[in-house]
Design a protein around this motif. Structure first.
Motif, PDB file in Angstrom:
ATOM      1  N   LYS A  37       3.678  12.321   5.460  1.00  0.00           N
ATOM      2  CA  LYS A  37       3.716  11.255   4.202  1.00  0.00           C
ATOM      3  C   LYS A  37       2.470  10.319   4.395  1.00  0.00           C
ATOM      4  O   LYS A  37       2.278   9.788   5.381  1.00  0.00           O
ATOM      5  N   GLN A  38       1.481  11.182   3.531  1.00  0.00           N
ATOM      6  CA  GLN A  38       0.008  10.610   3.785  1.00  0.00           C
ATOM      7  C   GLN A  38       0.186   9.219   3.335  1.00  0.00           C
ATOM      8  O   GLN A  38       0.328   8.714   2.284  1.00  0.00           O
ATOM      9  N   MET A  39      -0.357   8.318   4.288  1.00  0.00           N
ATOM     10  CA  MET A  39      -0.662   6.882   4.012  1.00  0.00           C
ATOM     11  C   MET A  39      -2.175   6.777   3.807  1.00  0.00           C
ATOM     12  O   MET A  39      -2.676   6.561   4.739  1.00  0.00           O
ATOM     13  N   ARG A  40      -2.342   6.305   2.525  1.00  0.00           N
ATOM     14  CA  ARG A  40      -3.716   6.096   2.052  1.00  0.00           C
ATOM     15  C   ARG A  40      -3.719   4.966   0.920  1.00  0.00           C
ATOM     16  O   ARG A  40      -2.751   4.843   0.218  1.00  0.00           O
ATOM     17  N   TYR A  41      -4.808   4.447   0.932  1.00  0.00           N
ATOM     18  CA  TYR A  41      -5.000   3.313   0.006  1.00  0.00           C
ATOM     19  C   TYR A  41      -5.836   4.038  -1.252  1.00  0.00           C
ATOM     20  O   TYR A  41      -6.686   4.906  -1.252  1.00  0.00           O
ATOM     21  N   SER A  42      -5.379   3.644  -2.389  1.00  0.00           N
ATOM     22  CA  SER A  42      -5.904   4.236  -3.899  1.00  0.00           C
ATOM     23  C   SER A  42      -7.213   3.815  -3.572  1.00  0.00           C
ATOM     24  O   SER A  42      -7.835   2.805  -3.269  1.00  0.00           O
ATOM     25  N   LYS A  43      -8.272   4.298  -4.562  1.00  0.00           N
ATOM     26  CA  LYS A  43      -9.568   4.063  -4.955  1.00  0.00           C
ATOM     27  C   LYS A  43      -9.704   2.684  -5.600  1.00  0.00           C
ATOM     28  O   LYS A  43     -10.661   2.036  -5.331  1.00  0.00           O
ATOM     29  N   GLU A  44      -8.716   2.275  -6.313  1.00  0.00           N
ATOM     30  CA  GLU A  44      -8.775   1.064  -6.932  1.00  0.00           C
ATOM     31  C   GLU A  44      -8.830  -0.118  -5.668  1.00  0.00           C
ATOM     32  O   GLU A  44      -9.456  -0.902  -6.090  1.00  0.00           O
ATOM     33  N   VAL A  45      -7.882  -0.024  -4.946  1.00  0.00           N
ATOM     34  CA  VAL A  45      -7.865  -1.026  -3.798  1.00  0.00           C
ATOM     35  C   VAL A  45      -9.199  -0.982  -3.048  1.00  0.00           C
ATOM     36  O   VAL A  45      -9.434  -1.901  -2.810  1.00  0.00           O
ATOM     37  N   LYS A  46      -9.709   0.241  -2.626  1.00  0.00           N
ATOM     38  CA  LYS A  46     -10.682   0.468  -1.795  1.00  0.00           C
ATOM     39  C   LYS A  46     -11.984  -0.330  -2.729  1.00  0.00           C
ATOM     40  O   LYS A  46     -12.779  -1.191  -1.971  1.00  0.00           O
ATOM     41  N   HIS A  47     -12.064  -0.278  -3.977  1.00  0.00           N
ATOM     42  CA  HIS A  47     -13.136  -0.805  -4.771  1.00  0.00           C
ATOM     43  C   HIS A  47     -12.848  -2.237  -4.940  1.00  0.00           C
ATOM     44  O   HIS A  47     -13.953  -2.701  -4.863  1.00  0.00           O
TER      45      HIS A  47
END
Length: 100
Positions: A37-47
């Motif tokens: 279960k890959q835990m990543r933040y979306s590009k929108e959150v990063k930006h």
């Protein structure tokens, strides 16, 4: 199922981690889970976090607002391309002109 490292089908069960079956490859010794279960933040959150940083907020202030650890935010800043930084600065500058 196959080993994600070498592609071998020679696997053995190797216990559980958080109620998910673990396996060990007999050929290369790699240990892995049946499913990830890959835990990543979306590009929108990063930006959004990067934009807040360039608007003057510190990494720790952003951490308090977003509950994203400040070292994660700092690593995003380190991997951010110079062109993206220039774009964000230009976007902020154009917004300031519109407000005047």
């Amino acid at each position: 199922m196959e080993c994600p490292n070498c592609g071998s089908h020679q696997l053995q069960r190797n216990g559980y981690r958080s109620q998910i079956q673990c396996y060990k490859c007999k050929d290369c010794g790699r240990q892995f889970l049946e499913t990830y279960k890959q835990m990543r933040y979306s590009k929108e959150v990063k930006h959004f976090c990067i934009r807040m940083y360039f608007q003057g907020m510190s990494a720790r202030s952003i951490e308090q607002v977003t509950n994203i650890h400040h070292t994660t935010i700092l690593s995003w800043l380190r991997e951010t391309d110079v062109d993206v930084l220039e774009l964000l600065c230009a976007e902020q500058h154009s917004i300031e002109k519109l407000e005047l």
